[in-house]
Design a protein around this motif. Sequence first.
Motif, PDB file in Angstrom:
ATOM      1  N   MET A  58      43.327 -71.496 -58.819  1.00  0.00           N
ATOM      2  CA  MET A  58      42.724 -71.552 -57.486  1.00  0.00           C
ATOM      3  C   MET A  58      41.958 -70.252 -57.220  1.00  0.00           C
ATOM      4  SD  MET A  58      44.553 -71.951 -53.732  1.00  0.00           S
ATOM      5  CE  MET A  58      45.461 -73.393 -54.244  1.00  0.00           C
ATOM      6  N   THR A  59      40.716 -70.391 -56.826  1.00  0.00           N
ATOM      7  CA  THR A  59      39.900 -69.213 -56.517  1.00  0.00           C
ATOM      8  C   THR A  59      40.347 -68.598 -55.189  1.00  0.00           C
ATOM      9  OG1 THR A  59      38.231 -70.451 -55.286  1.00  0.00           O
ATOM     10  CG2 THR A  59      37.940 -70.288 -57.687  1.00  0.00           C
ATOM     11  N   MET A  60      39.895 -67.378 -54.942  1.00  0.00           N
ATOM     12  CA  MET A  60      40.254 -66.707 -53.691  1.00  0.00           C
ATOM     13  C   MET A  60      39.706 -67.474 -52.491  1.00  0.00           C
ATOM     14  SD  MET A  60      41.767 -64.442 -51.975  1.00  0.00           S
ATOM     15  CE  MET A  60      42.372 -63.320 -53.243  1.00  0.00           C
ATOM     16  N   ARG A 113      51.523 -61.341 -47.827  1.00  0.00           N
ATOM     17  CA  ARG A 113      50.469 -62.248 -48.295  1.00  0.00           C
ATOM     18  C   ARG A 113      50.093 -63.290 -47.242  1.00  0.00           C
ATOM     19  NH1 ARG A 113      49.584 -61.516 -53.887  1.00  0.00           N
ATOM     20  NH2 ARG A 113      48.639 -63.594 -53.991  1.00  0.00           N
ATOM     21  N   VAL A 114      50.500 -64.549 -47.410  1.00  0.00           N
ATOM     22  CA  VAL A 114      50.041 -65.611 -46.508  1.00  0.00           C
ATOM     23  C   VAL A 114      50.699 -65.563 -45.135  1.00  0.00           C
ATOM     24  CG1 VAL A 114      49.417 -67.186 -48.374  1.00  0.00           C
ATOM     25  CG2 VAL A 114      51.751 -67.215 -47.467  1.00  0.00           C
ATOM     26  N   ARG A 173      40.722 -70.874 -47.764  1.00  0.00           N
ATOM     27  CA  ARG A 173      40.503 -72.124 -47.036  1.00  0.00           C
ATOM     28  C   ARG A 173      41.831 -72.835 -46.780  1.00  0.00           C
ATOM     29  NH1 ARG A 173      37.221 -73.722 -43.574  1.00  0.00           N
ATOM     30  NH2 ARG A 173      39.161 -74.291 -42.562  1.00  0.00           N
ATOM     31  N   ARG A 174      42.664 -72.838 -47.791  1.00  0.00           N
ATOM     32  CA  ARG A 174      43.983 -73.474 -47.655  1.00  0.00           C
ATOM     33  C   ARG A 174      44.818 -72.737 -46.609  1.00  0.00           C
ATOM     34  NH1 ARG A 174      48.219 -74.535 -52.688  1.00  0.00           N
ATOM     35  NH2 ARG A 174      49.889 -75.476 -51.436  1.00  0.00           N
ATOM     36  N   HIS A 175      44.713 -71.422 -46.584  1.00  0.00           N
ATOM     37  CA  HIS A 175      45.475 -70.628 -45.626  1.00  0.00           C
ATOM     38  C   HIS A 175      45.035 -70.923 -44.192  1.00  0.00           C
ATOM     39  CE1 HIS A 175      47.751 -67.316 -43.970  1.00  0.00           C
ATOM     40  NE2 HIS A 175      46.647 -66.749 -43.484  1.00  0.00           N
ATOM     41  N   ILE A 176      43.729 -71.059 -43.997  1.00  0.00           N
ATOM     42  CA  ILE A 176      43.202 -71.380 -42.659  1.00  0.00           C
ATOM     43  C   ILE A 176      43.735 -72.730 -42.200  1.00  0.00           C
ATOM     44  CG2 ILE A 176      41.091 -71.932 -41.376  1.00  0.00           C
ATOM     45  CD1 ILE A 176      39.665 -69.860 -43.228  1.00  0.00           C
ATOM     46  N   ASP A 177      43.748 -73.720 -43.107  1.00  0.00           N
ATOM     47  CA  ASP A 177      44.273 -75.043 -42.769  1.00  0.00           C
ATOM     48  C   ASP A 177      45.754 -74.972 -42.414  1.00  0.00           C
ATOM     49  OD1 ASP A 177      41.796 -76.121 -43.236  1.00  0.00           O
ATOM     50  OD2 ASP A 177      42.263 -76.765 -45.297  1.00  0.00           O
ATOM     51  N   THR A 178      46.494 -74.114 -43.126  1.00  0.00           N
ATOM     52  CA  THR A 178      47.927 -73.973 -42.881  1.00  0.00           C
ATOM     53  C   THR A 178      48.178 -73.434 -41.466  1.00  0.00           C
ATOM     54  OG1 THR A 178      48.414 -73.566 -45.211  1.00  0.00           O
ATOM     55  CG2 THR A 178      50.036 -72.793 -43.607  1.00  0.00           C
ATOM     56  N   ILE A 179      47.407 -72.426 -41.056  1.00  0.00           N
ATOM     57  CA  ILE A 179      47.578 -71.845 -39.714  1.00  0.00           C
ATOM     58  C   ILE A 179      47.245 -72.870 -38.639  1.00  0.00           C
ATOM     59  CG2 ILE A 179      46.714 -70.115 -38.096  1.00  0.00           C
ATOM     60  CD1 ILE A 179      46.377 -68.210 -40.405  1.00  0.00           C
ATOM     61  N   LEU A 180      46.151 -73.564 -38.809  1.00  0.00           N
ATOM     62  CA  LEU A 180      45.746 -74.549 -37.806  1.00  0.00           C
ATOM     63  C   LEU A 180      46.753 -75.684 -37.718  1.00  0.00           C
ATOM     64  CD1 LEU A 180      41.906 -74.683 -38.544  1.00  0.00           C
ATOM     65  CD2 LEU A 180      43.059 -73.565 -36.618  1.00  0.00           C
TER      66      LEU A 180
END
Length: 647
Positions: A1-3, A151-152, A8-15
């Motif tokens: 997985m690229t940075m 991290r996340v 993008r995945r992290h943003i989806d997780t927060i939302l």
Amino acid sequence: MTMQQAQRRHIDTILSYTDEGVCAALSPESELIGRSWKRCIDEYGLDPSQPRRARIVTHQTLREHQDSVDEFLNVARAGVEQLYMNIAKLGYVLLLTDHRGITVQFLGDRRSDQRLRKAGLYLGADWSEKYAGTCAVGTCIEEGQALTCHRVDHFDATHISLTCTSAPILDPLGNLLAVLDISALDSPDPHSSQTFALHLTQLYARMIEDAYFLRRYRNQTVFRCDASREFVQVNGQYLFAIDGDGCVEAANTAGRSLMWSHGNGSDTKLTSLFECELRDIWSIPYDQDDQVRAFRHCISGNTFFAALIQPRIKSTAFASSDALPTDESVPELDALAADDPVMRRTLGLAKRLRNRDVGLLVLGETGTGKEVLARAIHQSSHRSRRAFVAVNCAAIPESLIESELFGYVAGAFTGARARGMRGMIQQADGGTLFLDEIGDMPLQLQTRLLRVLAEGEILPVGADSPVKVNCRVIAATHQDLGQLIEHGAFRADLYYRLNGATLRLPSLGERADRQHVINRVLTHLIDQGQLPDVRIRADAMSALLAYDWPGNIRQLVNALAFAEATCDDGQITANDLPDECLRDPAIAATSVERDVDPDESDPLLAALKKYRWNVSEVARRYGVSRPTIYRWMQQQAIEAPRFQSKI
């Protein structure tokens, strides 16, 4: 997985979390991190899909922030530099921020200067939660507690490679003063990889906080205490700045928690926090050789050891030792204890009553020194020129105890002495009669003893007329006389006649001055010629202090005699002590190792197998030294395998 994909995945997780309140990707501090994420969106209006560049304040603004905490920075500098020396090689940088999250001191590797500045790990960086989102510094400020933002956990997607650990530093009144943070640009994925970082940061935050406390109150007396006597002078956990009346004017974080447990918050006198009088506090530097005294906490009953840090400007409250109010010095009683709070209270009462003819009842386990205390009371009283007669009521046969106590006249019974015999009570006339193990006295004799105490006269066996006696009676027992009275085995009226005052002796294992007792007993044995001149080495003393002494001082005497007989060169080492004074492997296995093989009959062997014959690990689990494990192995004929599997 690229940075980019990870971000993008992290943003989806927060939302997703802020919409639904559920996220499996959060760290063990999920509730704390989740609250921060919600604040970022609901209160600060931050958008996780719009990362923010690191904010570095201007030089002028940075100077203003630094000036506001100038005195604190002077104190903190040494601790900050010491912490950085310990973490630099591990890839961490160090930030010290003020209470608003502005970095006022920074230490990092200049070779990574550009990357660090871009990430915001730099002098003057703003790590407030309102600007940077969820992060260790900002969230520490908002939540008021130490944490790792790993991290996340970060709100900003550009920070998901960072690991940051922060701890708050409070001022003496409990207000946030600064935040200590260590961070790394890259770190392993597991959150648990930062456990030690959290402990280390909290440790140094406390050290800096306490150093600042001592700086702020350098012109006042500081009462410093700790659960350990050995460390109180150098690293006492609890700090209280006090005035001349013993009132607490300020306390460090640990000290405030101790006051809050007492229920009085910040409005507290030390004399209500600990079982003591004001003179006990002010006499600390003068009463003990190590200038440390034991105190008992009023609520928990725990023992704390305290020292006084005297102000540079002498307080007018007690400028010299001559002005200190102290208890009357009674050498015979003072020698029995150092600074154990229970013993201090007992001996204080004994001093007040030693010349009064009230009955004394000494309570304590077998071997705690009840007769020693009674003899010291006698020797320090106005009766000291007359006899001290000790009677062990449990050791005299019931058929003889009446004649032994009351005596008899000539011809009173077959086998009696031709001239009769003065009983022990009459022998104590003018002096002190010590009745040990009074709970074992037969009921019939209890009735006669009550008459002696009430009328001041005895009737010897076979006599027609009573004999006047004047003796002070001190009784002692390890039994619960209240229960004996309930069961009809002890007379209530005799109990109240004997118990003019109760003196309680703690067990040796409970005493805060065990080292004093050990040294005093050894010195006494040497002075009496019962032992040659020997000394106790530090490893042996540690073992003696760690042992719980079920047999009390009587057992200690036997242990020292055994150790002297087995030691070399006049030095008692741990290897010379009786086995029962060292932690038993079976007991240690029960208390420490509850997950060894239940089918293994030998707990030591089971532990060795469990830890693959790692003797150091087994010793650590048992709380003993490696030589002790090897000695146990030798005693139990346990041999380590020559080749051990590494799998």
